[in-house]
Scaffold this motif. Structure first.
Motif, PDB file in Angstrom:
ATOM      1  N   SER A 143     -56.192 -22.027 -24.505  1.00  0.00           N
ATOM      2  CA  SER A 143     -57.479 -22.722 -24.417  1.00  0.00           C
ATOM      3  C   SER A 143     -58.150 -22.467 -23.074  1.00  0.00           C
ATOM      4  N   LYS A 144     -57.382 -22.520 -21.956  1.00  0.00           N
ATOM      5  CA  LYS A 144     -57.965 -22.269 -20.642  1.00  0.00           C
ATOM      6  C   LYS A 144     -58.400 -20.815 -20.499  1.00  0.00           C
ATOM      7  N   ALA A 176     -59.275 -18.843 -22.935  1.00  0.00           N
ATOM      8  CA  ALA A 176     -60.437 -18.646 -23.798  1.00  0.00           C
ATOM      9  C   ALA A 176     -61.705 -19.129 -23.107  1.00  0.00           C
ATOM     10  N   GLU A 177     -61.605 -20.261 -22.411  1.00  0.00           N
ATOM     11  CA  GLU A 177     -62.772 -20.773 -21.670  1.00  0.00           C
ATOM     12  C   GLU A 177     -63.180 -19.801 -20.573  1.00  0.00           C
ATOM     13  N   GLN A 178     -62.180 -19.246 -19.878  1.00  0.00           N
ATOM     14  CA  GLN A 178     -62.462 -18.282 -18.809  1.00  0.00           C
ATOM     15  C   GLN A 178     -63.144 -17.034 -19.350  1.00  0.00           C
ATOM     16  N   LEU A 179     -62.728 -16.589 -20.544  1.00  0.00           N
ATOM     17  CA  LEU A 179     -63.258 -15.357 -21.132  1.00  0.00           C
ATOM     18  C   LEU A 179     -64.468 -15.592 -22.022  1.00  0.00           C
ATOM     19  N   ASN A 180     -64.856 -16.878 -22.152  1.00  0.00           N
ATOM     20  CA  ASN A 180     -65.986 -17.231 -23.016  1.00  0.00           C
ATOM     21  C   ASN A 180     -65.720 -16.830 -24.468  1.00  0.00           C
ATOM     22  N   LEU A 181     -64.504 -17.117 -24.933  1.00  0.00           N
ATOM     23  CA  LEU A 181     -64.100 -16.863 -26.316  1.00  0.00           C
ATOM     24  C   LEU A 181     -63.595 -18.162 -26.930  1.00  0.00           C
ATOM     25  N   SER A 182     -63.493 -18.188 -28.226  1.00  0.00           N
ATOM     26  CA  SER A 182     -62.845 -19.314 -28.879  1.00  0.00           C
ATOM     27  C   SER A 182     -61.339 -19.092 -28.819  1.00  0.00           C
ATOM     28  N   ARG A 199     -68.350 -17.978  -7.557  1.00  0.00           N
ATOM     29  CA  ARG A 199     -67.596 -19.203  -7.864  1.00  0.00           C
ATOM     30  C   ARG A 199     -67.339 -19.973  -6.575  1.00  0.00           C
ATOM     31  N   THR A 215     -75.760 -16.233 -10.374  1.00  0.00           N
ATOM     32  CA  THR A 215     -75.349 -17.508 -10.969  1.00  0.00           C
ATOM     33  C   THR A 215     -74.308 -18.158 -10.077  1.00  0.00           C
ATOM     34  N   ASP A 259     -71.461 -20.817  -9.849  1.00  0.00           N
ATOM     35  CA  ASP A 259     -70.538 -21.640 -10.639  1.00  0.00           C
ATOM     36  C   ASP A 259     -69.822 -22.549  -9.650  1.00  0.00           C
TER      37      ASP A 259
END
Length: 301
Positions: free
Chosen positions: A22-23, A25-31, A97, A124, A126
């Motif tokens: 889950s972490k 996936a969030e980092q890679l912008n995937l589900s 970041r 951007t 972050d």
């Protein structure tokens, strides 16, 4: 068998480093389901299992550990090569970041966000605003705003503004009921509103200065909070004595909502610094942000 590209490798490294689908996936912008399928297909093409999976954790197999050891530096080198090419861009672009203490965000970052956006529309930011003390690089940040006393080793540290100090404060109503402490040791008989650094198990001991040396007072009280702003609110409401940065408290003191205490025991100490790891090549977006903050740095508000 070789993977079709570096997408599979980046997905694998992300899961290995995060220890969580889950972490990662969030980092890679995937589900998470998409990431899981990418890893599954990758393992099938290689013909070897790379990750042990349970409902609660993810860990590397022997094959996964060997692969991670080889590909992580290779991907880092690839990113460095792409960054070198990116240096040719006319305008800085990309993601920076940032990890920032709350008080530093209020003083140096928040007031300048609109101006930075106008100057660098392709960058951007972050930003994580958090008072925890962490390893900047290991946590994946490019730059951090922290206090001089907790700067990590091997960091480039740029001082912002001058020294700061912490002072004790209480509401006029509290002082009318309980009197005012005359020395730091008197705090032991008062209701003190304590604060716990995020990630720490014990509350912060208040620090004072006398006879050329700092000393701590392990204050007690009816309330321990994880947010410094909440301790100030509690002090305004008459719950007890709070302890925080003078420049944050001054507006409330000027309005008569709080009264400063023990000021003769409160000495200045190194204030805020902008920190980043030493590096041969700095991304243009990061350089733009650092130079911008250096130019805009003012006294804490």
């Amino acid at each position: 068998m070789r993977a079709s590209g570096n997408t599979d490798l980046r997905a694998f490294v992300a899961v290995a480093e995060q220890g969580s689908f889950s972490k990662a996936a969030e980092q890679l912008n995937l589900s998470p389901s998409s990431l899981s399928q990418i890893i599954r297909n990758f393992e099938e093409r290689l013909g070897v299992r790379l990750l042990h999976r349970t409902t609660r954790s993810v860990s590397l197999t022997d094959a996964g550990e060997r692969l991670l050891l080889r590909v992580r530096p290779a991907l880092a080198e690839l990113d460095a090569a792409l960054d070198d090419v990116g240096q040719l861009r006319a305008r800085p672009a990309g993601v920076v970041r940032v990890r920032c203490l709350r008080a530093a965000f209020s003083a140096y970052v928040g007031p300048n966000l609109a101006t930075f956006r106008e100057a660098y529309p392709d960058v951007t930011l972050d930003v994580l605003v958090d008072d925890a003390v962490v390893d900047l690089v290991a946590s994946g940040f490019d730059v951090g705003f922290t206090l001089g006393e907790v700067i990590e080793k091997d960091m480039v540290a740029l001082r912002l503004g001058t020294d700061v100090r912490q002072i004790a404060v209480a509401s006029p109503a509290y002082i009318a009921r309980h009197g005012r402490p005359e020395t730091p040791k008197d705090l032991l008989s008062h209701a003190c509103i304590r604060w716990r650094w995020p990630g720490r198990t014990t509350p912060y001991n208040w620090e004072f200065f006398a006879d050329g040396a700092w000393f701590e007072v392990d204050v007690k009280g009816p309330l321990v909070l994880s947010e410094q702003s909440m301790t100030i609110d509690a002090a305004v409401n008459g719950i007890g004595i709070a302890f925080w940065m003078e420049h944050v408290l001054r507006p409330l003191i000027a309005k008569g909502l709080l009264v400063p205490l023990l000021e003769e025991w409160s000495a200045p100490f190194p204030g805020f610094y902008l920190c980043y790891p030493q590096q041969r090549q700095m991304a243009p977006a990061l350089r733009a942000f650092i130079d911008f903050i250096k130019a805009k740095a003012v006294e804490p508000r």
